[in-house]
Design a protein around this motif. Structure first.
Motif, PDB file in Angstrom:
ATOM      1  N   LEU A  88      34.589 105.989  89.269  1.00  0.00           N
ATOM      2  CA  LEU A  88      34.994 107.357  88.922  1.00  0.00           C
ATOM      3  C   LEU A  88      36.135 107.358  87.909  1.00  0.00           C
ATOM      4  O   LEU A  88      36.205 108.241  87.053  1.00  0.00           O
ATOM      5  N   PHE A  89      37.033 106.347  88.016  1.00  0.00           N
ATOM      6  CA  PHE A  89      38.127 106.269  87.055  1.00  0.00           C
ATOM      7  C   PHE A  89      37.607 106.043  85.647  1.00  0.00           C
ATOM      8  O   PHE A  89      38.352 106.195  84.685  1.00  0.00           O
ATOM      9  N   GLY A  90      36.336 105.664  85.540  1.00  0.00           N
ATOM     10  CA  GLY A  90      35.739 105.545  84.219  1.00  0.00           C
ATOM     11  C   GLY A  90      35.824 106.845  83.443  1.00  0.00           C
ATOM     12  O   GLY A  90      35.834 106.826  82.209  1.00  0.00           O
ATOM     13  N   TYR A  91      35.946 107.976  84.159  1.00  0.00           N
ATOM     14  CA  TYR A  91      36.058 109.259  83.460  1.00  0.00           C
ATOM     15  C   TYR A  91      37.332 109.335  82.643  1.00  0.00           C
ATOM     16  O   TYR A  91      37.442 110.138  81.717  1.00  0.00           O
ATOM     17  N   VAL A  92      38.334 108.490  82.991  1.00  0.00           N
ATOM     18  CA  VAL A  92      39.551 108.433  82.179  1.00  0.00           C
ATOM     19  C   VAL A  92      39.182 108.088  80.743  1.00  0.00           C
ATOM     20  O   VAL A  92      39.733 108.631  79.782  1.00  0.00           O
ATOM     21  N   ALA A  93      38.220 107.171  80.606  1.00  0.00           N
ATOM     22  CA  ALA A  93      37.847 106.726  79.261  1.00  0.00           C
ATOM     23  C   ALA A  93      36.607 107.427  78.750  1.00  0.00           C
ATOM     24  O   ALA A  93      36.109 107.077  77.696  1.00  0.00           O
ATOM     25  N   GLY A  94      36.072 108.376  79.498  1.00  0.00           N
ATOM     26  CA  GLY A  94      34.938 109.107  78.959  1.00  0.00           C
ATOM     27  C   GLY A  94      33.806 109.311  79.931  1.00  0.00           C
ATOM     28  O   GLY A  94      33.396 110.427  80.142  1.00  0.00           O
ATOM     29  N   CYS A  95      33.269 108.232  80.541  1.00  0.00           N
ATOM     30  CA  CYS A  95      32.132 108.474  81.427  1.00  0.00           C
ATOM     31  C   CYS A  95      32.130 107.504  82.587  1.00  0.00           C
ATOM     32  O   CYS A  95      32.905 106.558  82.658  1.00  0.00           O
ATOM     33  N   PHE A  96      31.242 107.805  83.530  1.00  0.00           N
ATOM     34  CA  PHE A  96      31.087 107.053  84.764  1.00  0.00           C
ATOM     35  C   PHE A  96      30.847 105.582  84.449  1.00  0.00           C
ATOM     36  O   PHE A  96      30.073 105.252  83.550  1.00  0.00           O
ATOM     37  N   PHE A  97      31.510 104.682  85.228  1.00  0.00           N
ATOM     38  CA  PHE A  97      31.295 103.237  85.102  1.00  0.00           C
ATOM     39  C   PHE A  97      31.697 102.670  83.744  1.00  0.00           C
ATOM     40  O   PHE A  97      31.182 101.661  83.321  1.00  0.00           O
ATOM     41  N   THR A  98      32.620 103.332  83.040  1.00  0.00           N
ATOM     42  CA  THR A  98      33.103 102.737  81.791  1.00  0.00           C
ATOM     43  C   THR A  98      34.055 101.596  82.113  1.00  0.00           C
ATOM     44  O   THR A  98      34.839 101.685  83.048  1.00  0.00           O
ATOM     45  N   ASN A  99      33.969 100.544  81.326  1.00  0.00           N
ATOM     46  CA  ASN A  99      34.884  99.406  81.454  1.00  0.00           C
ATOM     47  C   ASN A  99      36.193  99.806  80.798  1.00  0.00           C
ATOM     48  O   ASN A  99      36.456  99.505  79.638  1.00  0.00           O
ATOM     49  N   TRP A 100      37.065 100.506  81.564  1.00  0.00           N
ATOM     50  CA  TRP A 100      38.158 101.231  80.941  1.00  0.00           C
ATOM     51  C   TRP A 100      39.466 100.462  80.884  1.00  0.00           C
ATOM     52  O   TRP A 100      40.381 100.845  80.164  1.00  0.00           O
ATOM     53  N   ILE A 101      39.583  99.372  81.664  1.00  0.00           N
ATOM     54  CA  ILE A 101      40.844  98.638  81.663  1.00  0.00           C
ATOM     55  C   ILE A 101      40.873  97.704  80.461  1.00  0.00           C
ATOM     56  O   ILE A 101      39.858  97.106  80.107  1.00  0.00           O
ATOM     57  N   ALA A 102      42.051  97.567  79.866  1.00  0.00           N
ATOM     58  CA  ALA A 102      42.180  96.742  78.661  1.00  0.00           C
ATOM     59  C   ALA A 102      41.753  95.305  78.951  1.00  0.00           C
ATOM     60  O   ALA A 102      41.964  94.791  80.034  1.00  0.00           O
ATOM     61  N   ARG A 103      41.145  94.702  77.963  1.00  0.00           N
ATOM     62  CA  ARG A 103      40.595  93.359  78.176  1.00  0.00           C
ATOM     63  C   ARG A 103      41.444  92.305  77.486  1.00  0.00           C
ATOM     64  O   ARG A 103      42.077  92.569  76.452  1.00  0.00           O
ATOM     65  N   GLY A 104      41.427  91.098  78.088  1.00  0.00           N
ATOM     66  CA  GLY A 104      42.207  90.001  77.530  1.00  0.00           C
ATOM     67  C   GLY A 104      41.365  89.088  76.668  1.00  0.00           C
ATOM     68  O   GLY A 104      40.302  89.471  76.176  1.00  0.00           O
ATOM     69  N   GLU A 105      41.851  87.866  76.503  1.00  0.00           N
ATOM     70  CA  GLU A 105      41.168  86.890  75.670  1.00  0.00           C
ATOM     71  C   GLU A 105      39.837  86.505  76.304  1.00  0.00           C
ATOM     72  O   GLU A 105      39.766  86.354  77.524  1.00  0.00           O
ATOM     73  N   PRO A 106      38.784  86.342  75.526  1.00  0.00           N
ATOM     74  CA  PRO A 106      37.488  86.003  76.122  1.00  0.00           C
ATOM     75  C   PRO A 106      37.532  84.657  76.825  1.00  0.00           C
ATOM     76  O   PRO A 106      38.271  83.756  76.417  1.00  0.00           O
ATOM     77  N   ALA A 107      36.722  84.536  77.891  1.00  0.00           N
ATOM     78  CA  ALA A 107      36.530  83.285  78.634  1.00  0.00           C
ATOM     79  C   ALA A 107      37.811  82.764  79.266  1.00  0.00           C
ATOM     80  O   ALA A 107      37.937  81.594  79.552  1.00  0.00           O
TER      81      ALA A 107
END
Lengths: 151, 190
Positions: A88-107
């Motif tokens: 539900l917090f995905g609505y913070v970034a626009g829609c349901f189930f959005t990956n909304w938390i900032a991402r770090g370095e890959p792998a």
């Protein structure tokens, strides 16, 4: 050899040594699920296995299994609600189930906190759920009967 | 890989038949466990470590629960006479199933071959889109989050239902004889 609640001294001793390792292994499988095979479901079932071992070895009154046995349904629901809340917090970034938390370095471990939190929610949910299933099918009848002196 | 793979497949079929035909329920449960472990090795050989781990772990907890339940109920002997009609019907059903399965398998893509459009897109974009190095987890928890939510709901409902039905209080209510007002309990029980 059946002195006290639970199983014999040998089984209780070996479980005491193994419990922590199994528990931490479950947590690790769940926490690193976004990088390696595994994930919340598998980690949850491993944690539930540790709790089942605790109940089988020490009986229904001692050990971490007995401690958590009172809270299983609460934890089960809490895990499911945490999963839903993350979605539900995905609505913070626009829609349901959005990956909304900032991402770090890959792998690396911090590459995606959203999926890590999801995995933790599923870990709690499945761990408590599988343990509750075990309790419902086996322990409620068997161990509680034995402790209350019923045949 | 090939001989191991087909050997395990045959082993799975034999193990399943043993599990079905065992008279003793404890032996049957152990046969089910052996089949599950062999199945997990099969998944590993097919290159699906996620499913192999899940299979092995779930199998262990299920067999533990079943053995405990079987040990509790004592030695239950399964006595079932083979029935001619049901055997013939079963054979016909198996033949029909095999026919349909063969027909369906011919329409499948070759194993490990070209992927369907959506699956390919998921594989290519998993890391960039979600940050997950593990593509399975990216699909389960991000691209297909709705499916996982439904799955979690199903597990929650099933577990809560089992706990509510099987808790000691419910069993006691069931075990106690119904109390008829005005009649002493012993009389009513007789």
């Amino acid at each position: 050899m059946n002195d006290g609640p639970g199983m014999s001294l040998i089984v209780r001793m070996v479980s005491r040594w193994l419990l922590g390792f199994v528990f931490v292994y479950g947590l690790g499988v769940a926490l690193f699920g976004h990088l390696t095979p595994g994930g919340g479901f598998v980690g949850g079932v491993v944690v539930a296995c540790a709790l089942v071992m605790s109940i089988l070895a020490f009986g229904g009154k001692q050990g971490p299994g007995a401690f958590l046995a009172r809270a299983v349904t609460t934890l089960d629901a809490a895990g499911a609600l945490m999963f839903l809340a993350l979605a539900l917090f995905g609505y913070v970034a626009g829609c349901f189930f959005t990956n909304w938390i900032a991402r770090g370095e890959p792998a690396t471990f911090g590459s995606t906190w959203f999926v890590i939190l999801m995995n933790v929610a599923i870990l709690v949910k499945v761990g408590a759920g599988a343990f509750a299933g075990f309790l419902a099918i086996v322990a409620f009848g068997h161990i509680l009967d034995a402790e209350e002196g019923r045949p | 890989m090939e001989p191991t793979f087909y050997g395990l497949l045959v082993f799975l079929i034999i193990g399943s038949i043993v599990a079905l035909e065992m008279k003793d329920i404890l032996s049957s449960v152990i046969a089910v466990g052996v089949v599950g472990l062999a199945l997990s090795i099969l998944f590993l050989l097919l290159g699906a470590p996620d499913i192999a781990i899940t299979q092995v772990v779930v199998e262990i907890i299920v067999v533990t629960v079943l053995i405990r339940a079987a040990a509790r109920s004592g030695r239950v002997e399964m006595t079932r006479r083979p029935d001619l009609v049901s055997t013939v019907l079963g054979l016909i059903l198996v033949l029909c199933f095999c026919g349909f399965a063969l027909a369906a398998l011919e329409t499948l893509r070759p194993f490990g071959g070209a992927r369907p459009l959506v699956g390919h897109w998921y594989l290519v974009n998993a890391e960039a889109g979600t940050g997950c190095a593990n593509a399975v987890m990216a699909i389960l928890l991000d691209f297909r989050g709705y499916d996982t939510l439904g799955e979690a709901t199903v597990i929650l409902t099933a577990i809560l239902g089992a706990v509510v039905l099987l808790r000691p209080k419910a069993r006691e209510e069931e075990a106690e004889p119904a109390v008829v007002p005005g009649v002493p309990a012993e009389v009513a029980h007789e």
